[in-house]
Design an enzyme around this catalytic site. Structure first.
Site: not given
Ligand code: NAP
Ligand code: GDD
Length: 342
Positions: A58, A83-84, A126, A128, A149, A153, A184
């Protein structure tokens, strides 16, 4: 054979990156958290691969991480663990900072004490961190995060820059805009919508509850962004890069496109909390607004300018918004299981 360590290998990006690196003949190490039920579903197809090695750890456990990294001695570390979930970060701020900020510090320290210049470090940063600063955002846009979050980051972002400057570490931030795939997480809006479409396609009748329909995001396909992460670590010098498509769509548009795949044209009626998305043909309620999904502070519009990555790394996204939505809907319809969507 190059060795890579992926934190977050059980997540969306980690699973896709592991497959990508194995394909490139890397020896891949991943850390898995102890859980009461298996949490390796996304990497199920890779389990048993002779070059894949999983370790319980962890990122919050500094002693375990330092021991592990000393033992593996990887050439590349991809820190994807986080914690994403942005909305959850408002209710779990301390846990979010511990994992995302302190966890990154632990990994940077563990990398710093490896033999000099032996390991490159990728940080999952990110969009964010930009908060509500005017779109399109570039690497020069000021940072104004609006969630715990985003703040966690941003701290990790600066730690990476500092370890690069102070200790000469090859450490780089990939500032990635939203990217999705069939893997996802189910709480993110894209997957929530495509799972609901699959449920309706299989005869479901429960309306999908969403929050802010007018938030706009720059949604790309995770497969393209994985290639970009790897490219960032292959460049001769460490730097920070935006990866994004440069186009922005609202949650409403995402839903319209996704429901269109099952022949449902959404018609919007009412406003605010009373707004509903109806099937224009039958009048059936498909979408309702639920304030439980509103955020204490919303990030309204994200749209990235990836010119730097395009110019220096030759990175280009290949899958557009329509292609992304089609891929997710198709996959959810094919693999539909009648679990409720959240
Ligand atoms: P995700 O599906 O939520 O995966 C997060 C991963 O982190 C999972 O493997 C989770 O393990 C692990 N994790 C959480 N807390 C941990 C801890 N304390 N120690 C070790 N592992 C831990 O996220 P993702 O969408 O693949 O995104 C990957 C990374 O990119 C994240 O850092 C996220 O913040 C960043 N990011 C994502 C996006 C996006 O749009 N997807 C955009 C920008 C940045 P478990 O499976 O056990 O929960
Ligand atoms: N999750 C969620 N659920 N979002 C909703 C909903 C709902 O029911 N309805 C509307 N939304 C809107 C949120 O308010 C936000 O503005 C947008 O949809 C996207 O939400 P998410 O899909 O939860 O993604 P995020 O943009 O907040 O965060 C993701 O992208 C980031 C990069 O910009 C995550 O992957 C983050 O970890 C990542 O950094």
């Amino acid at each position: 054979m190059k060795k890579a360590l992926i934190t977050g290998i059980t997540g969306q990006d980690g699973a896709l990156l592991a497959a990508f690196l194995l394909e490139k003949s890397y020896e891949v190490h991943g850390i898995v958290r102890r859980a009461s039920l298996p949490n390796t579903a996304r990497i199920a197809a890779l389990l048993g691969h002779p070059s894949l090695h999983l370790h319980y750890a962890d990122v919050i456990d500094a002693a375990a991480m330092i021991t592990l990294i000393q033992t593996i001695q990887p050439q590349e570390i991809y820190n994807l663990a986080a914690q994403s979930d942005v909305l959850l970060s408002f209710t779990m701020p301390a846990y979010t900072l511990d994992t995302n900020a302190s966890g990154t510090l632990t990994l940077l320290e563990a990398t710093r004490i490896l033999p000099k210049n032996s390991c490159r470090f990728y940080q999952a940063s990110t969009s964010e961190i930009f908060g509500n600063h005017e779109a399109p955002q570039t690497e020069q846009t000021p940072f104004q995060p609006v969630s715990p979050y985003g703040i966690s980051k941003l701290c990790a972002y600066w730690l990476v820059v500092n370890y690069r400057q102070a200790h000469g570490l090859f450490a780089a931030n990939g500032i990635l805009f939203n990217h999705e795939s069939p893997l996802r997480g189910e709480r993110f809006v894209s997957r929530k919508i495509t799972r609901a479409v699959a449920a309706f396609a299989h005869g479901g009748t429960t309306p999908l509850k969403l929050g802010n329909l007018d938030a706009r995001r720059d949604w790309g396909h995770s497969q393209d962004y994985i290639r970009g992460m790897w490219g960032i670590l292959q460049h001769s010098t460490p730097d920070d890069y935006i990866l994004a498509t440069g186009t922005m769509h609202s949650v409403r548009t995402f839903a319209e496109l996704a429901f269109g795949h099952i022949g449902c044209k959404l018609q919007w009626q009412g406003s605010g909390l009373q707004e509903k998305g109806l099937d224009a043909k039958t009048g059936q309620v498909m979408i309702e607004v639920d304030p439980a999904f509103f955020r204490p502070v919303e990030l309204h519009s994200l749209c990235g300018d990836a010119s730097k990555a395009r110019k220096i790394l030759g990175w280009e996204p290949t899958i557009n918004f329509e292609g992304l939505v089609a891929d997710m809907v198709k996959n959810d319809i094919e693999n539909y299981k009648s679990a409720a969507y959240v």
